[in-house]
Design a protein around this motif. Structure first.
Motif: not given
Length: 131
Positions: A8-32
């Motif tokens: 995502t845009n935010v992931m690319r920006i954080l990668d460029k700034k060398k900021v560590k983060y965790n990425y989680y995904s979910y199906d927003s059509t099925k879960l809130k």
């Protein structure tokens, strides 16, 4: 080896700034997002949602509030210096921000908007999560 997730845009920006983060995904059509946060054991008071708001002046704003809270539009308008505010229609979210509903972040939007983050005393040593 599994399929590599699209960044995502935010992931690319954080990668460029060398900021560590965790990425989680979910199906927003099925879960809130509240269900996802609860299933991961995340504190809802420390997990923020990004709300995109438009003012009477037609300026856009982003308000970051804990998932468990609702935004008080009257108080938000006062903070933003607007007469009144309203949520943008969901169908406009992608064209205004570059993000879809359920994946909006104040980082990496198509345009930079004034962003207000609710102050939480327990968020001092780390960046809180947001959906």
């Amino acid at each position: 080896m599994g399929k590599k997730a699209d960044k995502t845009n935010v992931m690319r920006i954080l990668d460029k700034k060398k900021v560590k983060y965790n990425y989680y995904s979910y199906d927003s059509t099925k879960l809130k997002f509240v269900d996802v946060a609860n299933s991961r054991g995340q504190d809802l008071a420390m997990t923020f949602k990004a709300l995109v708001i438009v003012g009477k002046s037609k300026e856009y704003y982003v308000f970051m509030v804990p998932m468990e809270n609702e935004l008080d539009l009257k108080k938000a308008a006062k903070v933003a210096g607007e007469k009144s505010l309203e949520m943008i229609p969901q169908k406009e979210l992608l064209s205004v921000t570059g993000y879809i509903h359920g994946g909006c972040s104040p980082i990496g939007m198509k345009n930079q908007f004034r962003t207000f983050i609710e102050k939480r005393s327990n968020c001092t040593n780390k960046v809180c999560r947001w959906f």
